[in-house]
Design a protein around this motif. Structure first.
Motif, PDB file in Angstrom:
ATOM      1  N   ALA A  31       0.741  -1.094  -0.048  1.00 28.63           N
ATOM      2  CA  ALA A  31      -0.165   0.019  -0.107  1.00 28.63           C
ATOM      3  C   ALA A  31       0.759   1.188  -0.034  1.00 28.63           C
ATOM      4  CB  ALA A  31      -0.980   0.027   1.269  1.00 28.63           C
ATOM      5  N   PRO A  36      -6.271   4.147   0.191  1.00 29.17           N
ATOM      6  CA  PRO A  36      -7.634   3.876   0.742  1.00 29.17           C
ATOM      7  C   PRO A  36      -7.085   2.569   1.947  1.00 29.17           C
ATOM      8  CG  PRO A  36      -8.088   3.733  -1.229  1.00 29.17           C
ATOM      9  CD  PRO A  36      -6.697   4.038  -1.122  1.00 29.17           C
ATOM     10  N   GLN A  37      -7.747   2.630   3.166  1.00 26.46           N
ATOM     11  CA  GLN A  37      -7.404   1.526   3.934  1.00 26.46           C
ATOM     12  C   GLN A  37      -8.215   0.258   3.577  1.00 26.46           C
ATOM     13  OE1 GLN A  37      -5.724   1.223   6.790  1.00 26.46           O
ATOM     14  NE2 GLN A  37      -4.503   3.078   6.028  1.00 26.46           N
ATOM     15  N   PRO A  38      -7.749  -0.828   3.862  1.00 25.18           N
ATOM     16  CA  PRO A  38      -8.262  -2.131   3.451  1.00 25.18           C
ATOM     17  C   PRO A  38      -9.910  -2.340   4.209  1.00 25.18           C
ATOM     18  CG  PRO A  38      -6.417  -2.708   4.762  1.00 25.18           C
ATOM     19  CD  PRO A  38      -6.360  -1.341   4.537  1.00 25.18           C
ATOM     20  N   ARG A  40     -12.096  -3.348   7.327  1.00 30.95           N
ATOM     21  CA  ARG A  40     -11.791  -3.963   8.692  1.00 30.95           C
ATOM     22  C   ARG A  40     -11.474  -5.349   8.725  1.00 30.95           C
ATOM     23  NH1 ARG A  40     -13.812  -1.186  13.707  1.00 30.95           N
ATOM     24  NH2 ARG A  40     -13.472  -2.688  15.389  1.00 30.95           N
ATOM     25  N   VAL A  44      -2.973  -4.496   6.589  1.00 30.79           N
ATOM     26  CA  VAL A  44      -2.555  -3.808   5.403  1.00 30.79           C
ATOM     27  C   VAL A  44      -1.318  -4.283   4.874  1.00 30.79           C
ATOM     28  CG1 VAL A  44      -1.461  -1.437   5.184  1.00 30.79           C
ATOM     29  CG2 VAL A  44      -3.093  -1.755   6.851  1.00 30.79           C
ATOM     30  N   ARG A  46       1.921  -4.196   3.782  1.00 26.80           N
ATOM     31  CA  ARG A  46       3.080  -3.404   4.027  1.00 26.80           C
ATOM     32  C   ARG A  46       4.103  -4.344   4.399  1.00 26.80           C
ATOM     33  NH1 ARG A  46       4.299  -2.714   9.215  1.00 26.80           N
ATOM     34  NH2 ARG A  46       2.595  -2.478  10.632  1.00 26.80           N
ATOM     35  N   ARG A  54       4.737 -10.268  11.649  1.00 24.21           N
ATOM     36  CA  ARG A  54       3.305  -9.770  11.013  1.00 24.21           C
ATOM     37  C   ARG A  54       2.935 -11.198  10.467  1.00 24.21           C
ATOM     38  NH1 ARG A  54       1.349  -5.138   9.530  1.00 24.21           N
ATOM     39  NH2 ARG A  54       0.347  -6.083   7.397  1.00 24.21           N
TER      40      ARG A  54
END
Length: 182
Positions: A31, A36-38, A40, A44, A46, A54
């Motif tokens: 991203a 825009p945020q994915p 909920r 993300v 990254r 992660r």
């Protein structure tokens, strides 16, 4: 599997190409700032920061694959992932101290599981395991209740219906008194 035991040979994962990371099992472009945020609950896309562990998803159902990514490890060092003393993954960090590997739990237990990656430094993160029921069968008692409600509705309708039926489109006619002496 107890710590110190040997797990099955790791499955070779195809590394995502530069500029993408694995999200929900799929290589996804990283991203960009201001994107825009994915939705909920969707991580993300990254790369992990140094010292961060992660996952490609943080809520698992039985059978979902789980991929771990980490950064800040000793370059070329072996990385052991454990959860509650159980060996759940093993890989080698690349020359930049980053890794990606499949996480395999020996058993599926609903609840929160803390995973620790030891790769020269200690990285940790947690995932939630949830049971999802797909039982869509209808019970006998719910069918019986449905029929009882239908029969009750029909009985009430019959009690409330007028004494004479009329044909559609014709006006209602009062009962005839012809032939009666009055």
């Amino acid at each position: 599997m107890p710590l110190g035991g040997r797990c099955a040979e790791p499955v070779e994962t195809v590394a995502c190409r530069a500029g993408s990371v694995r999200v929900l099992g799929v290589c996804t472009p990283i991203a960009k700032a201001g994107a825009p945020q994915p939705a909920r609950g969707v991580p993300v896309a990254r790369e992990p920061e140094p010292g961060e562990l992660r996952f490609d998803r943080y809520v698992l159902s039985a059978g979902d694959p789980l991929y771990a990514q980490g950064a800040g490890c000793a370059p070329g060092g072996e990385t052991m992932l454990t959860a509650g003393g159980e060996l759940v993954g093993r890989t080698v960090a690349d020359q930049d101290g980053r890794f990606e590997t499949v996480v395999r739990f020996a058993s599926f237990r609903p609840g929160h599981r803390q995973v620790v990656a030891d790769c020269g430094v200690r990285l940790q993160a947690g995932v939630d395991m949830m049971l999802v029921s797909a039982d869509s069968s209808v019970s006998v008692s719910s069918l019986l209740l449905l029929f009882c409600l239908a029969a009750g509705g029909l009985a009430v309708h019959q009690q409330a219906a007028p004494g004479r039926r009329r044909l559609p489109g014709l006006p209602a006619v009062a009962p005839s008194t012809a032939g009666r002496d009055g």
